[in-house]
Scaffold this active site. Sequence first.
Site, PDB file in Angstrom:
ATOM      1  N   SER A  41      13.234  70.544  65.118  1.00 16.03           N
ATOM      2  CA  SER A  41      13.015  69.646  66.262  1.00 16.03           C
ATOM      3  C   SER A  41      13.979  68.455  66.189  1.00 16.03           C
ATOM      4  CB  SER A  41      11.570  69.173  66.270  1.00 16.03           C
ATOM      5  OG  SER A  41      11.032  69.231  64.975  1.00 16.03           O
ATOM      6  N   TYR A  42      14.378  68.050  64.983  1.00 17.63           N
ATOM      7  CA  TYR A  42      15.262  66.874  64.909  1.00 17.63           C
ATOM      8  C   TYR A  42      16.543  67.182  64.177  1.00 17.63           C
ATOM      9  CZ  TYR A  42      10.982  64.896  66.467  1.00 17.63           C
ATOM     10  OH  TYR A  42       9.864  64.662  67.207  1.00 17.63           O
ATOM     11  N   SER A  43      16.838  68.457  63.994  1.00 16.18           N
ATOM     12  CA  SER A  43      18.033  68.747  63.195  1.00 16.18           C
ATOM     13  C   SER A  43      18.582  70.108  63.563  1.00 16.18           C
ATOM     14  CB  SER A  43      17.641  68.782  61.713  1.00 16.18           C
ATOM     15  OG  SER A  43      16.748  69.868  61.519  1.00 16.18           O
ATOM     16  N   LYS A  60      22.641  70.421  57.047  1.00 18.83           N
ATOM     17  CA  LYS A  60      21.652  70.001  58.036  1.00 18.83           C
ATOM     18  C   LYS A  60      22.171  68.722  58.670  1.00 18.83           C
ATOM     19  CE  LYS A  60      16.796  68.818  58.529  1.00 18.83           C
ATOM     20  NZ  LYS A  60      15.459  69.229  58.069  1.00 18.83           N
ATOM     21  N   ASP A 110      21.654  74.168  49.658  1.00 21.24           N
ATOM     22  CA  ASP A 110      21.799  75.590  49.316  1.00 21.24           C
ATOM     23  C   ASP A 110      21.848  76.425  50.594  1.00 21.24           C
ATOM     24  OD1 ASP A 110      21.760  75.877  46.503  1.00 21.24           O
ATOM     25  OD2 ASP A 110      19.622  75.427  46.466  1.00 21.24           O
ATOM     26  N   GLU A 116      14.988  83.449  57.151  1.00 21.34           N
ATOM     27  CA  GLU A 116      13.575  83.108  56.970  1.00 21.34           C
ATOM     28  C   GLU A 116      12.748  84.345  56.585  1.00 21.34           C
ATOM     29  OE1 GLU A 116      14.064  79.814  60.561  1.00 21.34           O
ATOM     30  OE2 GLU A 116      12.540  81.366  60.717  1.00 21.34           O
ATOM     31  N   ASP A 155       3.244  71.932  55.156  1.00 23.83           N
ATOM     32  CA  ASP A 155       3.560  72.794  56.303  1.00 23.83           C
ATOM     33  C   ASP A 155       4.143  74.122  55.818  1.00 23.83           C
ATOM     34  OD1 ASP A 155       5.517  72.470  59.400  1.00 23.83           O
ATOM     35  OD2 ASP A 155       3.685  73.579  58.906  1.00 23.83           O
ATOM     36  N   LYS A 157       4.748  77.872  55.516  1.00 25.28           N
ATOM     37  CA  LYS A 157       4.574  79.009  56.420  1.00 25.28           C
ATOM     38  C   LYS A 157       5.792  79.904  56.254  1.00 25.28           C
ATOM     39  CE  LYS A 157       6.486  76.097  60.073  1.00 25.28           C
ATOM     40  NZ  LYS A 157       6.334  75.571  61.427  1.00 25.28           N
ATOM     41  N   GLU A 159       8.142  80.750  58.064  1.00 23.74           N
ATOM     42  CA  GLU A 159       9.411  80.237  58.607  1.00 23.74           C
ATOM     43  C   GLU A 159      10.087  79.292  57.607  1.00 23.74           C
ATOM     44  OE1 GLU A 159       6.572  80.450  60.051  1.00 23.74           O
ATOM     45  OE2 GLU A 159       6.601  80.065  62.204  1.00 23.74           O
ATOM     46  N   ASN A 160       9.273  78.617  56.794  1.00 22.29           N
ATOM     47  CA  ASN A 160       9.843  77.629  55.860  1.00 22.29           C
ATOM     48  C   ASN A 160      10.123  78.225  54.495  1.00 22.29           C
ATOM     49  OD1 ASN A 160       9.779  75.647  57.725  1.00 22.29           O
ATOM     50  ND2 ASN A 160       7.786  74.846  57.121  1.00 22.29           N
ATOM     51  N   ASP A 173      12.257  72.596  54.406  1.00 22.73           N
ATOM     52  CA  ASP A 173      11.628  71.794  55.458  1.00 22.73           C
ATOM     53  C   ASP A 173      10.572  70.834  54.914  1.00 22.73           C
ATOM     54  OD1 ASP A 173      10.841  72.657  58.889  1.00 22.73           O
ATOM     55  OD2 ASP A 173      11.883  71.009  57.910  1.00 22.73           O
ATOM     56  N   THR A 210       1.549  73.378  61.179  1.00 25.48           N
ATOM     57  CA  THR A 210       1.595  74.433  62.192  1.00 25.48           C
ATOM     58  C   THR A 210       0.210  75.057  62.294  1.00 25.48           C
ATOM     59  OG1 THR A 210       3.867  74.768  61.532  1.00 25.48           O
ATOM     60  CG2 THR A 210       2.836  76.548  62.800  1.00 25.48           C
TER      61      THR A 210
HETATM   62  C1  LIG Z   1      13.611  76.046  58.515  1.00 26.63           C
HETATM   63  C2  LIG Z   1      14.989  75.639  58.995  1.00 26.63           C
HETATM   64  N1  LIG Z   1      15.836  76.850  59.039  1.00 26.63           N
HETATM   65  C3  LIG Z   1      16.790  77.018  58.091  1.00 26.63           C
HETATM   66  N2  LIG Z   1      16.941  76.035  57.192  1.00 26.63           N
HETATM   67  C4  LIG Z   1      17.844  76.167  56.173  1.00 26.63           C
HETATM   68  C5  LIG Z   1      18.667  77.302  56.016  1.00 26.63           C
HETATM   69  C6  LIG Z   1      18.529  78.359  56.994  1.00 26.63           C
HETATM   70  C7  LIG Z   1      19.309  79.532  56.953  1.00 26.63           C
HETATM   71  C8  LIG Z   1      19.125  80.535  57.924  1.00 26.63           C
HETATM   72  C9  LIG Z   1      19.955  81.721  57.882  1.00 26.63           C
HETATM   73  C10 LIG Z   1      20.922  82.016  56.963  1.00 26.63           C
HETATM   74  N3  LIG Z   1      21.473  83.206  57.275  1.00 26.63           N
HETATM   75  N4  LIG Z   1      20.850  83.669  58.383  1.00 26.63           N
HETATM   76  C11 LIG Z   1      19.911  82.769  58.772  1.00 26.63           C
HETATM   77  C12 LIG Z   1      18.161  80.380  58.934  1.00 26.63           C
HETATM   78  C13 LIG Z   1      17.390  79.233  59.000  1.00 26.63           C
HETATM   79  C14 LIG Z   1      17.560  78.213  58.044  1.00 26.63           C
HETATM   80  C15 LIG Z   1      19.568  77.344  54.851  1.00 26.63           C
HETATM   81  O1  LIG Z   1      20.339  78.315  54.616  1.00 26.63           O
HETATM   82  N5  LIG Z   1      19.559  76.299  53.981  1.00 26.63           N
HETATM   83  C16 LIG Z   1      18.809  75.196  54.125  1.00 26.63           C
HETATM   84  C17 LIG Z   1      17.921  75.081  55.233  1.00 26.63           C
HETATM   85  C18 LIG Z   1      17.119  73.955  55.457  1.00 26.63           C
HETATM   86  C19 LIG Z   1      17.161  72.803  54.537  1.00 26.63           C
HETATM   87  C20 LIG Z   1      16.186  71.729  54.978  1.00 26.63           C
HETATM   88  C21 LIG Z   1      15.326  71.222  53.902  1.00 26.63           C
HETATM   89  C22 LIG Z   1      16.470  70.389  54.495  1.00 26.63           C
HETATM   90  C23 LIG Z   1      14.941  74.987  60.364  1.00 26.63           C
HETATM   91  C24 LIG Z   1      14.446  76.010  61.386  1.00 26.63           C
HETATM   92  C25 LIG Z   1      14.066  73.768  60.300  1.00 26.63           C
HETATM   93  C26 LIG Z   1      16.358  74.567  60.750  1.00 26.63           C
END
Ligand SMILES: C[C@@H](Nc1nc2c(c3cc(-c4cn[nH]c4)ccc13)C(=O)N=C/C2=C\CC1CC1)C(C)(C)C
Length: 322
Positions: A41-43, A60, A110, A116, A155, A157, A159-160, A173, A210
């Site tokens: 929502s914010y990033s 991010k 990382d 997810e 939170d 889930k 997705e996280n 997250d 959630t």
């Molecule tokens: C849950 C998050 N989604 C994601 N957060 C991160 C990813 C990430 C990677 C893919 C991906 C990679 N390959 N294909 C899909 C899909 C979604 C991702 C990643 O590689 N490294 C750090 C991340 C997040 C770090 C955050 C703690 C600071 C939201 C939806 C909030 C953006």
Amino acid sequence: KDRGAAVSVKREVDSEGRTVIRSVKKGVRDFSFGRILGEGSYSTVFLATDRQTLREYAVKVLEKKHIIKEKKIKYVNIEKNTLNRLTEHPGIVRLYYTFQDEASLYYVLDLCNGGELLGVLKKTGTFDVDCTRFYGAQILDAIEYMHSRGVIHRDLKPENVLLDDQMHIKITDFGTAKLLPDPRDPRPPEDSSGQNNAQDDKRNASFVGTAEYVSPELLTDKAVGKPSDLWAFGCIIYQLLAGRPPFKAATEYLTFQKIVSLDYEFPAGFPPAARDLVERCLVLDPARRLTVEHIKNHEFFDGQQFGKELWRTKAPRLRPYV
Ligand SMILES: C[C@@H](Nc1nc2c(c3cc(-c4cn[nH]c4)ccc13)C(=O)N=C/C2=C\CC1CC1)C(C)(C)C
């Protein structure tokens, strides 16, 4: 005091023979940005390559004016302080450094190439017992580490829960985490925005996770503690085997009603040991819910290693539970 910053200094001699000192904190120009990996929502999280080392990261990006407009500065600080605390566990996404320019904040993290866990689960529909045991154990190991560092995720889930290229998990997250005083240095939590009283006393705990994974105590008396993450853990174990979360209704309100009245049932053929584990996690009274230690000793995890060995084990091939 940007502990995440990799500020180092390089001494050089310029063409006139003068010594020049350059601080080499990384900046936007040090990375070439690729595709968008995910949007919060914010990033926005981008794939990015460090031009010097050619290493790939997730970066991010948070837009300053959006954060200020939406009054989310507190959450940004909580996430950064949380990430700075959770530095040495394979099951937690790691923050390497942060930097900013006039418009945005950047976190270099990382890269989790597997995306997810929810996405992977949707492809197979369900996980079989072996996969559920492996991923359940990794999630539990990461929860135990978070709690040992005084962090409650709040939170959790699918997705996280991200997957790296070894198909091992990394929890992410942390913008809505609750920071207890750090057991390792009992000074008041790093963040000066008074997050302790503003963020989590019962009266104005504005945050709710959630819907499907929210614990009953958060809905009734706003008291949130480590057991809240274990309620979510129970929901995740159920979902890996059943292919859907235990509490899901047409609206958030109806979902909340199901949670506080413990209105859920197991599909036919749900494995008995897993059923017993889920039933002992999805307990309304947080004080009576299984703790991490209890869960590790539960028969569902018989023979499952935890700790360092678990993170060196090859991930099982994903198979649906039929
Ligand atoms: C849950 C998050 N989604 C994601 N957060 C991160 C990813 C990430 C990677 C893919 C991906 C990679 N390959 N294909 C899909 C899909 C979604 C991702 C990643 O590689 N490294 C750090 C991340 C997040 C770090 C955050 C703690 C600071 C939201 C939806 C909030 C953006």
